[in-house]
Design an enzyme around this catalytic site. Structure first.
Site, PDB file in Angstrom:
ATOM      1  N   HIS A  89       0.833  -1.214   0.000  1.00  0.00           N
ATOM      2  CA  HIS A  89       0.000   0.000   0.000  1.00  0.00           C
ATOM      3  C   HIS A  89       0.868   1.265   0.000  1.00  0.00           C
ATOM      4  O   HIS A  89       0.513   2.271   0.604  1.00  0.00           O
ATOM      5  CB  HIS A  89      -0.944   0.025   1.201  1.00  0.00           C
ATOM      6  N   ASN A 162     -10.247  -2.927   2.506  1.00  0.00           N
ATOM      7  CA  ASN A 162      -9.942  -2.957   1.070  1.00  0.00           C
ATOM      8  C   ASN A 162     -11.231  -2.763   0.276  1.00  0.00           C
ATOM      9  O   ASN A 162     -12.327  -2.787   0.844  1.00  0.00           O
ATOM     10  CB  ASN A 162      -9.344  -4.308   0.686  1.00  0.00           C
ATOM     11  N   TYR A 376       0.817  -4.107  12.214  1.00  0.00           N
ATOM     12  CA  TYR A 376       0.692  -2.677  11.896  1.00  0.00           C
ATOM     13  C   TYR A 376       1.496  -1.806  12.852  1.00  0.00           C
ATOM     14  O   TYR A 376       2.152  -0.846  12.441  1.00  0.00           O
ATOM     15  CB  TYR A 376      -0.783  -2.260  11.831  1.00  0.00           C
TER      16      TYR A 376
HETATM   17 FE1  HDE Z   1      -2.452  -4.835   5.515  1.00  0.00          FE
HETATM   18  N1  HDE Z   1      -0.651  -4.002   5.971  1.00  0.00           N
HETATM   19  N2  HDE Z   1      -1.792  -6.609   6.138  1.00  0.00           N
HETATM   20  N3  HDE Z   1      -4.188  -5.707   4.911  1.00  0.00           N
HETATM   21  N4  HDE Z   1      -3.118  -3.075   4.857  1.00  0.00           N
HETATM   22  C1  HDE Z   1      -0.299  -2.724   5.790  1.00  0.00           C
HETATM   23  O1  HDE Z   1       0.820  -1.393   7.350  1.00  0.00           O
HETATM   24  C2  HDE Z   1      -0.691  -6.822   6.866  1.00  0.00           C
HETATM   25  C3  HDE Z   1      -4.518  -7.025   5.047  1.00  0.00           C
HETATM   26  C4  HDE Z   1      -4.373  -2.784   4.422  1.00  0.00           C
HETATM   27  O2  HDE Z   1      -3.232   3.444   3.943  1.00  0.00           O
HETATM   28  C5  HDE Z   1       1.027  -2.400   6.391  1.00  0.00           C
HETATM   29  O3  HDE Z   1       1.038   0.826   7.566  1.00  0.00           O
HETATM   30  C6  HDE Z   1      -0.599  -8.204   7.263  1.00  0.00           C
HETATM   31  C7  HDE Z   1      -5.922  -7.228   4.816  1.00  0.00           C
HETATM   32  C8  HDE Z   1      -4.460  -1.403   4.040  1.00  0.00           C
HETATM   33  O4  HDE Z   1      -1.603   3.344   5.394  1.00  0.00           O
HETATM   34  C9  HDE Z   1       1.449  -3.701   7.053  1.00  0.00           C
HETATM   35  C10 HDE Z   1      -1.694  -8.812   6.732  1.00  0.00           C
HETATM   36  C11 HDE Z   1      -6.407  -5.988   4.521  1.00  0.00           C
HETATM   37  C12 HDE Z   1      -3.192  -0.868   4.280  1.00  0.00           C
HETATM   38  C13 HDE Z   1       0.294  -4.607   6.712  1.00  0.00           C
HETATM   39  C14 HDE Z   1      -2.449  -7.805   6.042  1.00  0.00           C
HETATM   40  C15 HDE Z   1      -5.326  -5.055   4.582  1.00  0.00           C
HETATM   41  C16 HDE Z   1      -2.388  -1.943   4.799  1.00  0.00           C
HETATM   42  C17 HDE Z   1       2.014  -1.797   5.454  1.00  0.00           C
HETATM   43  C18 HDE Z   1      -2.096 -10.264   6.796  1.00  0.00           C
HETATM   44  C19 HDE Z   1      -7.848  -5.620   4.142  1.00  0.00           C
HETATM   45  C20 HDE Z   1      -2.725   0.540   4.008  1.00  0.00           C
HETATM   46  C21 HDE Z   1       2.035  -0.309   5.775  1.00  0.00           C
HETATM   47  C22 HDE Z   1      -2.165 -10.810   8.084  1.00  0.00           C
HETATM   48  C23 HDE Z   1      -8.791  -5.866   5.190  1.00  0.00           C
HETATM   49  C24 HDE Z   1      -2.972   1.458   5.165  1.00  0.00           C
HETATM   50  C25 HDE Z   1       1.255  -0.188   6.973  1.00  0.00           C
HETATM   51  C26 HDE Z   1      -2.575   2.863   4.806  1.00  0.00           C
HETATM   52  C27 HDE Z   1      -1.064  -1.795   5.190  1.00  0.00           C
HETATM   53  C28 HDE Z   1       0.254  -5.866   7.148  1.00  0.00           C
HETATM   54  C29 HDE Z   1      -3.623  -8.118   5.326  1.00  0.00           C
HETATM   55  C30 HDE Z   1      -5.505  -3.675   4.302  1.00  0.00           C
HETATM   56  C31 HDE Z   1       2.790  -4.265   6.620  1.00  0.00           C
HETATM   57  C32 HDE Z   1       0.510  -8.813   8.086  1.00  0.00           C
HETATM   58  C33 HDE Z   1      -6.687  -8.546   4.922  1.00  0.00           C
HETATM   59  C34 HDE Z   1      -5.656  -0.678   3.476  1.00  0.00           C
HETATM   60  O5  HDE Z   1       1.549  -3.562   8.433  1.00  0.00           O
END
Ligand code: HDE
Length: 708
Positions: A89, A162, A376
């Site tokens: 993202h 999402n 996060y």
């Molecule tokens: Fe994320 N995800 N994610 N994700 N995600 C990040 O956090 C992570 C997942 C989502 O505009 C990271 O700040 C793991 C699902 C959005 O700043 C990180 C897993 C969904 C955004 C991270 C998921 C999301 C992130 C990278 C699986 C939809 C952007 C930068 C267990 C429900 C937020 C950050 C923004 C961002 C980890 C799965 C949505 C690396 C470990 C499912 C919208 O922490």
């Protein structure tokens, strides 16, 4: 502070500096220049700078001196301007707004933001793509992030969702593999911002749980026309807890008031070249013009009994609960009404954490959500460099806060007084904050027992049934787009066995789809169905709510009409088209051969918003080609003008035109195919009919004709 803190009337002395007057005052120094006062340039330490053009040298052509602290400070700061981009993202765009509750939800949650009808809560929303790096283009085929920070009176609640309601993997432990496979391949560093490569499809083809998501990402959901036209989903099942401690399961939805809309793939490819910032510009422009996009927050609420009888496990993030089975109750609206002042301070530094919940909201044991709650916070420390990232204005709660956490890099808000621990016996206010068992955040006391093991629940084992349900819920047009997307993406895989392995999963989804993709790839033979842990269910009813086209807004509001004009055009027709579009709530952009504009037949100059080659028709939802005979003759010679018309036609757009423009249609090769999507405008025609047709957004039956 001194830069912004200068006040008129504070001056103590005036100094002449060339043509400018310098005033000295308590709030900093200001220059009087034409147009008002501007602050005097200073170093970071606040010392006024006399010369910002030349470094300090020994002699005019001599070496630069170490003592030039201004130079050293300026370059030092510049060298450290970047922070690590998000690992996923990375490319995103944030805006401010508010959430308004329609009615009290006190019976199901004690969350304060839902307590009173009409209550408003400040919000910050960041939309993003997932795989592309920060500088990638907006219209990649990708999932869109829809992350909402709600600054409630009980602390910040981050709903980090999402635009697709399911996910690739069921367990957080597979997330790094999935992201590695999707992003650029590690040896070569490309391709970026696209999943059309071997590593991604290799991973997907070996992970049957990702097939449902694969269907979604090959659908038009991943090439949205605008952030304003996407749905949002919390994905996981959460809990709402009321004052009595009763829990209700919930799935969160954001429903765009302007309706959903996507572009077609060929258009997406061209838009990325014409305007890599297409989505951010669109949102920025809409808000800048006070046309605020809105979403309604929808809840799917259910109890244990529903969870037990539902066909799939509600803790499995690769599954949805169809709206037809469990209706979405709309409980409030999100209005986005303010662009950021500074992209870095707000959009780049905003730190979402799924762990940020407020009393009245709780997690479930979804193994993906549990992993996210760890991730996060961790990622914010890496990106923002200090546990004090919550002190940044965009991340700080807007309600009062009090705790004993202290120090660390960039600590702006250390606790005051002698006490920084608890319990303490200082008594009264001197003793500092105390916990509140009544109002505080309490976890739902769910009963848990079991062996400590690395296992995937049996109830997570059906990987194809909902993928099939999604596919069958699409219109024929959308099904065609899904097949084409698979064919395109897999055609970019070098290894044929990967293409075949993906198709072997599609056989379990729908035979027709599998055959179409196999034929499109010219596979040597039809692969056998992939081994399935559970057979695909054939009895799931289609969910019409899953189609974008079947749920079109039937309105052209918020859409953009491109007017291609030439000198000598009828001013009357242009004015009429502009008025009809405005009445519909649509935006008009004028495209002219020269950006300075065109002269109408009545001698009025109409300024251009875009020069023709900067404003191809892919940037517009519908077009009007309004030319004079001379204008058409001139444009016939321009390939860009021919593309304008040919693309609008190929992308199934509605097209209005003046009779004089016909030679251009002939040159573009569409004159013999003019169908009900074409509208001839004369001074006597009311263009409202054309705009009314545009409410359909696209003439999809033209696509079927074109594919023959
Ligand atoms: Fe994320 N995800 N994610 N994700 N995600 C990040 O956090 C992570 C997942 C989502 O505009 C990271 O700040 C793991 C699902 C959005 O700043 C990180 C897993 C969904 C955004 C991270 C998921 C999301 C992130 C990278 C699986 C939809 C952007 C930068 C267990 C429900 C937020 C950050 C923004 C961002 C980890 C799965 C949505 C690396 C470990 C499912 C919208 O922490």
């Amino acid at each position: 502070m001194s830069l912004l803190g200068s006040k008129k009337g504070d001056e103590q002395a005036n100094v002449e500096l060339g043509e400018q007057k310098v005033r000295r005052g308590q709030g900093g120094e200001t220059h009087q220049v034409a147009g008002g006062d501007v602050p005097v340039l200073t170093t970071q330490q606040g010392a006024p700078v006399a010369d910002d053009q030349n470094s300090l040298k020994a002699g005019t052509r001599g070496p630069t001196l170490l003592e030039d602290h201004h130079l050293r400070e300026k370059i030092f700061h510049f060298d450290h301007e970047r922070i690590p981009e998000r690992v996923v993202h990375a490319r995103g765009f944030g805006v401010h707004g508010y959430f308004e509750t329609y009615e009290s939800l006190a019976d199901i949650t004690c969350a304060d933001l839902f307590a009173r009808a009409g209550q408003r809560t400040e919000a910050f929303v960041r939309f993003s793509t997932v795989a592309g790096n920060k500088g990638s283009f907006d219209l990649a085929r990708d999932v869109r992030g829809f992350a909402v920070k709600l600054y409630t009176r009980q602390g910040n609640w981050d709903l980090v969702g999402n635009n697709i309601p399911v996910f690739f993997v069921q367990d957080a432990i597979k997330f790094p593999d999935m992201v590695h496979a999707a992003k650029q391949e590690p040896d070569r560093g490309f391709p970026q911002a696209q999943t059309a490569h071997d590593n991604f499809w290799d991973f997907i083809s070996l992970m049957p749980e990702s097939i449902h998501m694969a269907l979604w990402i090959m659908s038009d959901r991943t090439i949205p026309r605008s952030f304003r036209f996407i749905e949002g989903f919390g994905v996981h099942t959460f809990r709402l807890i009321n004052a009595e401690g009763k829990s209700t399961f919930v799935k969160f939805h954001w429903k765009p008031k302007l309706g959903m809309q996507s572009v077609v793939w060929n258009e997406a490819v061209k838009i990325n070249g014409a305007d890599p910032d297409y989505h951010r510009r669109d949102l920025w422009q809409a808000i800048d013009m006070d046309d605020y996009p809105e979403w309604e927050l929808g809840l799917q609420l259910f109890d244990d009994a529903f969870a037990d009888r539902f066909d799939f496990d509600v803790l499995d993030s690769t599954k949805i609960i169809p709206e037809e089975e469990l209706p979405v109750r709309r409980v409030g609206r999100l209005v986005l009404n303010r662009n950021v002042d500074n992209f870095f301070a707000e959009t780049e530094q905003v730190a979402f954490c799924t762990g940020n919940i407020v009393p009245g909201i709780d997690f479930t044991n979804d193994p993906l959500l549990q992993g996210r709650n760890f991730s996060y916070l961790d990622t914010q420390l890496k990106r923002l460099g200090s546990p004090n990232f919550t002190h940044l204005p965009i991340n700080a709660p807007k309600c009062p806060w009090a705790h004993f956490q202290q120090d660390g890099h960039m600590a702006f808000h250390n606790p005051k007084g002698r006490v920084n621990y608890e319990p303490n016996s200082w008594g009264g206010a001197a003793g500092g904050p105390r916990e509140d068992p009544e109002k505080g955040l309490r976890s739902y006391p769910e009963r848990i027992e079991g062996e400590k093991r690395r296992l995937r629940a049996e109830s997570f084992a059906d990987h194809y049934s909902q993928a099939r349900q999604f596919y069958l819920s699409q219109t024929k047009t959308e099904q065609g787009h899904i097949a084409s997307a698979f064919i395109f993406e897999l055609s970019k895989c070098d290894r044929e066995e990967i293409r075949a392995r993906v198709v072997s999963h599609l056989v379990n989804v729908d035979e027709f789809l599998a055959k179409e993709v196999a034929a499109g790839l010219r596979l040597k033979e039809m692969p056998k169905p992939a081994d399935a842990a559970r057979p695909t269910r054939m009895d799931l009813k289609p969910s019409p709510a899953l189609s974008i086209i079947a749920n079109g807004p039937k309105s052209f509001k918020g859409r953009k009409l491109g007017l291609l004009l030439s000198d000598g055009v009828s001013g009357e027709i242009v004015t009429a088209v502009q008025a009809a579009a405005k009445a519909e709530g649509a935006l008009v952009e004028i495209v002219t051969p020269k950006v300075g504009g065109v002269m109408t037949d009545g001698g009025t100059l109409i300024e251009g918003d875009q020069k023709l080659d900067g404003g191809p028709s892919v940037l517009y939802d519908a077009v009007a080609v309004l030319l004079s005979a001379e204008g058409a003759a001139m444009l016939c010679k321009h390939p860009v003008a021919r593309d304008f018309v040919a693309d609008a036609y190929a992308h199934c757009k509605f097209i209005a035109y003046t009779a004089e423009a016909l030679p251009l249609f002939e040159k573009a090769g569409v004159a013999s195919d003019m169908d009900e999507g074409f509208f001839l405008l004369t001074a006597a025609t009311d263009p409202a009919g054309f705009i009314m047709a545009c409410r359909e957004l696209r003439l999809w039956n033209r696509e079927a004709k074109l594919m023959k």
